[in-house]
Design a protein around this motif. Structure first.
Motif, PDB file in Angstrom:
ATOM      1  N   ALA A  83      10.813  -6.018 -43.360  1.00  0.00           N
ATOM      2  CA  ALA A  83      11.602  -5.807 -44.582  1.00  0.00           C
ATOM      3  C   ALA A  83      12.137  -4.373 -44.633  1.00  0.00           C
ATOM      4  O   ALA A  83      13.292  -4.147 -45.017  1.00  0.00           O
ATOM      5  CB  ALA A  83      10.763  -6.118 -45.818  1.00  0.00           C
ATOM      6  N   GLU A  84      11.319  -3.412 -44.219  1.00  0.00           N
ATOM      7  CA  GLU A  84      11.769  -2.013 -44.180  1.00  0.00           C
ATOM      8  C   GLU A  84      12.924  -1.843 -43.192  1.00  0.00           C
ATOM      9  O   GLU A  84      13.886  -1.125 -43.470  1.00  0.00           O
ATOM     10  CB  GLU A  84      10.623  -1.090 -43.773  1.00  0.00           C
ATOM     11  CG  GLU A  84       9.602  -0.855 -44.861  1.00  0.00           C
ATOM     12  CD  GLU A  84       8.464   0.034 -44.400  1.00  0.00           C
ATOM     13  OE1 GLU A  84       8.694   0.968 -43.583  1.00  0.00           O
ATOM     14  OE2 GLU A  84       7.328  -0.205 -44.843  1.00  0.00           O
ATOM     15  N   ARG A  85      12.822  -2.498 -42.033  1.00  0.00           N
ATOM     16  CA  ARG A  85      13.906  -2.423 -41.049  1.00  0.00           C
ATOM     17  C   ARG A  85      15.198  -2.994 -41.618  1.00  0.00           C
ATOM     18  O   ARG A  85      16.278  -2.440 -41.404  1.00  0.00           O
ATOM     19  CB  ARG A  85      13.524  -3.149 -39.756  1.00  0.00           C
ATOM     20  CG  ARG A  85      12.664  -2.322 -38.827  1.00  0.00           C
ATOM     21  CD  ARG A  85      12.622  -2.891 -37.412  1.00  0.00           C
ATOM     22  NE  ARG A  85      12.321  -4.302 -37.337  1.00  0.00           N
ATOM     23  CZ  ARG A  85      11.105  -4.825 -37.211  1.00  0.00           C
ATOM     24  NH1 ARG A  85      10.060  -4.045 -37.159  1.00  0.00           N
ATOM     25  NH2 ARG A  85      10.937  -6.125 -37.138  1.00  0.00           N
ATOM     26  N   PHE A  86      15.090  -4.096 -42.343  1.00  0.00           N
ATOM     27  CA  PHE A  86      16.289  -4.680 -42.951  1.00  0.00           C
ATOM     28  C   PHE A  86      16.903  -3.722 -43.967  1.00  0.00           C
ATOM     29  O   PHE A  86      18.120  -3.607 -44.052  1.00  0.00           O
ATOM     30  CB  PHE A  86      15.996  -6.039 -43.597  1.00  0.00           C
ATOM     31  CG  PHE A  86      15.851  -7.160 -42.602  1.00  0.00           C
ATOM     32  CD1 PHE A  86      16.803  -7.380 -41.619  1.00  0.00           C
ATOM     33  CD2 PHE A  86      14.759  -8.010 -42.647  1.00  0.00           C
ATOM     34  CE1 PHE A  86      16.673  -8.414 -40.699  1.00  0.00           C
ATOM     35  CE2 PHE A  86      14.616  -9.045 -41.730  1.00  0.00           C
ATOM     36  CZ  PHE A  86      15.576  -9.245 -40.756  1.00  0.00           C
ATOM     37  N   ASP A  87      16.054  -3.037 -44.733  1.00  0.00           N
ATOM     38  CA  ASP A  87      16.569  -2.043 -45.697  1.00  0.00           C
ATOM     39  C   ASP A  87      17.367  -0.968 -44.974  1.00  0.00           C
ATOM     40  O   ASP A  87      18.471  -0.618 -45.397  1.00  0.00           O
ATOM     41  CB  ASP A  87      15.421  -1.380 -46.470  1.00  0.00           C
ATOM     42  CG  ASP A  87      14.816  -2.283 -47.534  1.00  0.00           C
ATOM     43  OD1 ASP A  87      15.499  -3.241 -47.973  1.00  0.00           O
ATOM     44  OD2 ASP A  87      13.662  -2.018 -47.927  1.00  0.00           O
ATOM     45  N   LYS A  88      16.810  -0.460 -43.887  1.00  0.00           N
ATOM     46  CA  LYS A  88      17.493   0.595 -43.124  1.00  0.00           C
ATOM     47  C   LYS A  88      18.790   0.083 -42.504  1.00  0.00           C
ATOM     48  O   LYS A  88      19.806   0.781 -42.499  1.00  0.00           O
ATOM     49  CB  LYS A  88      16.565   1.165 -42.053  1.00  0.00           C
ATOM     50  CG  LYS A  88      15.429   1.989 -42.637  1.00  0.00           C
ATOM     51  CD  LYS A  88      14.474   2.478 -41.573  1.00  0.00           C
ATOM     52  CE  LYS A  88      13.312   3.208 -42.223  1.00  0.00           C
ATOM     53  NZ  LYS A  88      12.278   3.586 -41.280  1.00  0.00           N
ATOM     54  N   GLN A  89      18.755  -1.134 -41.984  1.00  0.00           N
ATOM     55  CA  GLN A  89      19.962  -1.716 -41.398  1.00  0.00           C
ATOM     56  C   GLN A  89      21.040  -1.901 -42.467  1.00  0.00           C
ATOM     57  O   GLN A  89      22.212  -1.632 -42.212  1.00  0.00           O
ATOM     58  CB  GLN A  89      19.652  -3.058 -40.734  1.00  0.00           C
ATOM     59  CG  GLN A  89      18.907  -2.926 -39.421  1.00  0.00           C
ATOM     60  CD  GLN A  89      18.541  -4.278 -38.848  1.00  0.00           C
ATOM     61  OE1 GLN A  89      18.064  -5.168 -39.551  1.00  0.00           O
ATOM     62  NE2 GLN A  89      18.761  -4.448 -37.550  1.00  0.00           N
ATOM     63  N   GLU A  90      20.627  -2.351 -43.638  1.00  0.00           N
ATOM     64  CA  GLU A  90      21.598  -2.524 -44.723  1.00  0.00           C
ATOM     65  C   GLU A  90      22.230  -1.185 -45.107  1.00  0.00           C
ATOM     66  O   GLU A  90      23.441  -1.120 -45.338  1.00  0.00           O
ATOM     67  CB  GLU A  90      20.926  -3.136 -45.958  1.00  0.00           C
ATOM     68  CG  GLU A  90      20.747  -4.627 -45.867  1.00  0.00           C
ATOM     69  CD  GLU A  90      20.136  -5.221 -47.122  1.00  0.00           C
ATOM     70  OE1 GLU A  90      20.512  -6.348 -47.458  1.00  0.00           O
ATOM     71  OE2 GLU A  90      19.294  -4.567 -47.769  1.00  0.00           O
ATOM     72  N   GLU A  91      21.424  -0.146 -45.151  1.00  0.00           N
ATOM     73  CA  GLU A  91      21.957   1.186 -45.471  1.00  0.00           C
ATOM     74  C   GLU A  91      22.980   1.622 -44.427  1.00  0.00           C
ATOM     75  O   GLU A  91      24.044   2.139 -44.771  1.00  0.00           O
ATOM     76  CB  GLU A  91      20.827   2.216 -45.539  1.00  0.00           C
ATOM     77  CG  GLU A  91      19.953   2.110 -46.767  1.00  0.00           C
ATOM     78  CD  GLU A  91      18.782   3.069 -46.735  1.00  0.00           C
ATOM     79  OE1 GLU A  91      18.855   4.123 -46.030  1.00  0.00           O
ATOM     80  OE2 GLU A  91      17.772   2.786 -47.409  1.00  0.00           O
TER      81      GLU A  91
END
Length: 127
Positions: A83-91
């Motif tokens: 989930a953290e990786r997805f947050d970073k990718q979205e940013e």
């Protein structure tokens, strides 16, 4: 419209699609994370001697409390990292989108009117 501007528009559309896919994957991960946390909380309230089973393909296989607890903890940790990786990718996608949109607007300034106003990686449903 200049070919460079058309390329930027296509890149913006690609980023929108990428953002949509990320949002869907993130939602799925967060749903699994929520389910796993709920299962872990339920497991904490169960007597350690209670017979337990886990799914292995089409079968239910007996397992012990400690193994079930460790498996769930590991799954929660893995899903939290995902989930953290997805947050970073979205940013990153959002930053790329904003940069590209700015470049396109600069290209079209003084041209035949406006850029992709209202377009964003969140699309109709938001990111």
């Amino acid at each position: 419209m200049p070919p460079e501007a058309q390329e930027k528009i296509e890149e913006l559309q690609d980023l929108q699609e990428q953002a949509q896919q990320l949002a869907e994957q993130k939602q799925s991960t967060e749903s699994s994370l929520s389910e796993s946390k709920t299962a872990l909380e339920a497991l904490e309230e169960i007597d350690e001697d209670t017979p337990m089973y886990r799914e292995v393909g089409e079968l239910l296989v007996e397992t012990d409390y400690d193994e079930a607890y460790e498996d769930l903890e590991e799954k929660v940790d893995t899903l939290e990292m995902r989930a953290e990786r997805f947050d970073k990718q979205e940013e990153r996608v959002q930053e790329q989108f904003e940069d590209l949109q700015s470049e396109l607007q600069q290209m079209l300034q003084g041209g035949a009117g406006g850029g992709p106003a209202g377009m964003g990686p969140g699309g109709a449903g938001g990111a």
